[in-house]
Write an enzyme that holds these catalytic residues in place. Structure first.
Site, PDB file in Angstrom:
ATOM      1  N   ASP A  90       0.858  -1.176   0.000  1.00 37.18           N
ATOM      2  CA  ASP A  90       0.000   0.000   0.000  1.00 37.18           C
ATOM      3  C   ASP A  90       0.896   1.228   0.000  1.00 37.18           C
ATOM      4  O   ASP A  90       1.993   1.215   0.561  1.00 37.18           O
ATOM      5  CB  ASP A  90      -0.905  -0.024   1.228  1.00 37.18           C
ATOM      6  CG  ASP A  90      -2.069   0.934   1.111  1.00 37.18           C
ATOM      7  OD1 ASP A  90      -2.180   1.616   0.079  1.00 37.18           O
ATOM      8  OD2 ASP A  90      -2.870   1.004   2.058  1.00 37.18           O
ATOM      9  N   ASP A 272      -8.459  -7.023   0.437  1.00 36.94           N
ATOM     10  CA  ASP A 272      -7.632  -7.150   1.639  1.00 36.94           C
ATOM     11  C   ASP A 272      -8.416  -6.572   2.799  1.00 36.94           C
ATOM     12  O   ASP A 272      -9.275  -5.709   2.612  1.00 36.94           O
ATOM     13  CB  ASP A 272      -6.305  -6.396   1.493  1.00 36.94           C
ATOM     14  CG  ASP A 272      -6.474  -4.900   1.761  1.00 36.94           C
ATOM     15  OD1 ASP A 272      -6.205  -4.442   2.888  1.00 36.94           O
ATOM     16  OD2 ASP A 272      -6.920  -4.186   0.838  1.00 36.94           O
ATOM     17  N   CYS A 310     -13.247 -28.321   9.033  1.00 35.83           N
ATOM     18  CA  CYS A 310     -12.213 -27.362   8.647  1.00 35.83           C
ATOM     19  C   CYS A 310     -10.844 -28.018   8.770  1.00 35.83           C
ATOM     20  O   CYS A 310     -10.557 -28.719   9.739  1.00 35.83           O
ATOM     21  CB  CYS A 310     -12.299 -26.125   9.544  1.00 35.83           C
ATOM     22  SG  CYS A 310     -10.985 -24.903   9.238  1.00 35.83           S
ATOM     23  N   CYS A 315      -8.178 -26.245  13.751  1.00 37.08           N
ATOM     24  CA  CYS A 315      -9.297 -27.199  13.794  1.00 37.08           C
ATOM     25  C   CYS A 315      -8.830 -28.645  13.694  1.00 37.08           C
ATOM     26  O   CYS A 315      -9.504 -29.557  14.190  1.00 37.08           O
ATOM     27  CB  CYS A 315     -10.286 -26.888  12.678  1.00 37.08           C
ATOM     28  SG  CYS A 315     -11.216 -25.361  12.945  1.00 37.08           S
ATOM     29  N   HIS A 341      -6.918 -19.805  11.787  1.00 35.70           N
ATOM     30  CA  HIS A 341      -8.233 -20.292  11.355  1.00 35.70           C
ATOM     31  C   HIS A 341      -8.932 -19.263  10.478  1.00 35.70           C
ATOM     32  O   HIS A 341      -9.470 -19.606   9.416  1.00 35.70           O
ATOM     33  CB  HIS A 341      -9.122 -20.614  12.557  1.00 35.70           C
ATOM     34  CG  HIS A 341     -10.544 -20.874  12.161  1.00 35.70           C
ATOM     35  ND1 HIS A 341     -10.993 -22.094  11.709  1.00 35.70           N
ATOM     36  CD2 HIS A 341     -11.617 -20.032  12.085  1.00 35.70           C
ATOM     37  CE1 HIS A 341     -12.271 -22.005  11.375  1.00 35.70           C
ATOM     38  NE2 HIS A 341     -12.674 -20.766  11.603  1.00 35.70           N
TER      39      HIS A 341
END
Length: 380
Positions: A90, A272, A310, A315, A341
């Site tokens: 950026d 993003d 997952c 997980c 996660h």
């Protein structure tokens, strides 16, 4: 760079972007590592494991700490952070918006006081391009001003006209830097940024103006900064059709899973947002049945993973009860697992989106995904 449109499903686009650091499959969610690291103790090896395609870092933050010149001496950002896939930097322009009390905007650029130690710094289009060239990122963003969506019409118009002039200067400076023999990445790409708040007329005029500048990609900035979701979707509806359809379209700083699903349906390729990592660091995790707060007492004896089925590192090995315990005990592992996660959830959702567009069932996928997330718990 080569942008190859593979197929469309309505306005949703399935494409790939070839870069010097590898091919990006779109739509894509870029994982945000502002200061060359994902907050939450996530390594670049972790990013590869969870399917990250693009990492995003920030020009302003790396300039003030640790310094782009030092990073250049160490071989550039890719080598510095041990990441061999694409990086987008950026431009620092958003700090013009977010550090309002510390800056003064003039035609030549922006005068800042550093948010770290208060020292005076200056950044204009040329300086932003030079810093990003020192970093050697795959994609550099043009330097712009992000006016508040609530600013008055005349201010927004003047700001956008200045952003267009700055973009012309960015393009010239990028061409000069890429021609130098000692530039780290002489194939660095430049994306321009469409601004205009929620003023439809200004947005469209600006999109038309920058579309004729033959840039490598085009972003929409200044959204998800206080306007309603409906206002944001309307701006996408009226603006995206005026940006080149044979180049990537990037919606900056967005957003929630629902925001992404809606924006893909309006022709956006790149996204993003800090939400997955920020929320994860505060025990909030995304699932296909809604967002959970693992600090809630009802998870104290819950032996299930965050989400059944997952395949993320959290997980596969740990329970909700254990992760809750980690937060209660103030163990950093709890934050790390939740961030992993959430990023895995976002990255996997983008894979599902790409598959759905290719199979021309995106409308069905979007409706089912939204229905599941809205029907489940949305915990504080």
């Amino acid at each position: 760079m080569r942008y190859k449109l593979i197929t469309t499903d309505g306005r949703a686009k399935r494409a790939e972007v070839r870069t010097v650091h590898g091919t990006i499959q779109t739509p894509v969610f870029m994982n945000v590592g502002t200061a060359a690291a994902i907050k939450g103790a996530v390594s670049t090896d972790d990013l590869r494991q969870i399917g990250t395609q693009v990492e995003l870092s920030n020009t302003y933050h790396l300039h003030v700490r640790t310094g782009d010149r030092l990073i250049r001496q160490l071989g550039g950002l890719h080598r510095f952070m041990n990441w061999d896939r694409p990086i987008l930097t950026d431009s620092g322009g958003f700090q013009v918006f977010s550090l309002a009390g510390l800056r003064k905007i003039k035609e030549e650029g922006v005068y800042f006081n550093s948010h770290i130690d208060g020292h005076k710094i200056f950044m204009g289009p040329e300086e932003s391009m030079q810093i990003q060239s020192n970093l050697g990122s795959t994609i550099a963003m043009a330097f712009d001003e992000c006016p508040s969506s609530r600013a008055d019409y005349d201010y927004i118009r003047n700001s956008v006209e200045r952003t267009t002039r700055w973009l012309e200067r960015c393009k010239r400076e990028m061409a000069r830097l890429n021609a130098l023999p000692d530039t780290i990445n002489r194939e660095q790409l430049l994306f321009g940024i469409n601004q205009g708040g929620v003023e439809e007329e200004i947005r469209i005029e600006h999109a038309k103006a920058i579309a004729g500048m033959d840039l490598d990609g085009y972003a929409l900035g200044g959204l998800a900064v206080g306007e309603s979701h409906e206002e944001m979707y309307h701006i996408l509806d009226v603006t995206v059709p005026h940006l080149p359809q044979d180049k990537p379209t990037y919606l900056m700083g967005v957003g929630t899973p629902a925001n992404i699903l809606e924006a893909v349906d309006r022709g956006v390729d790149f996204f993003d947002c800090v939400y997955p990592s920020r929320n994860g660091r505060h025990s909030h995790v995304y699932t296909n049945q809604g967002k959970l707060n693992l600090l809630n007492q009802k998870y104290e004896l819950d032996s299930r993973p965050i989400e059944e089925g997952c395949q993320c590192p959290a997980c596969r090995s740990y329970s909700r009860a254990y992760i809750r315990h980690l937060f209660k005990a103030k163990e950093m592992l709890g934050m790390r697992l939740c961030v992993l996660h959430n990023l895995y959830f976002y990255n996997t959702m983008m894979e599902e989106i790409r598959d759905a567009i290719e199979e021309h069932r995106y409308a069905e996928y979007k409706a089912k995904k939204l229905s599941g997330m809205e029907a489940g718990p949305q915990e504080d």
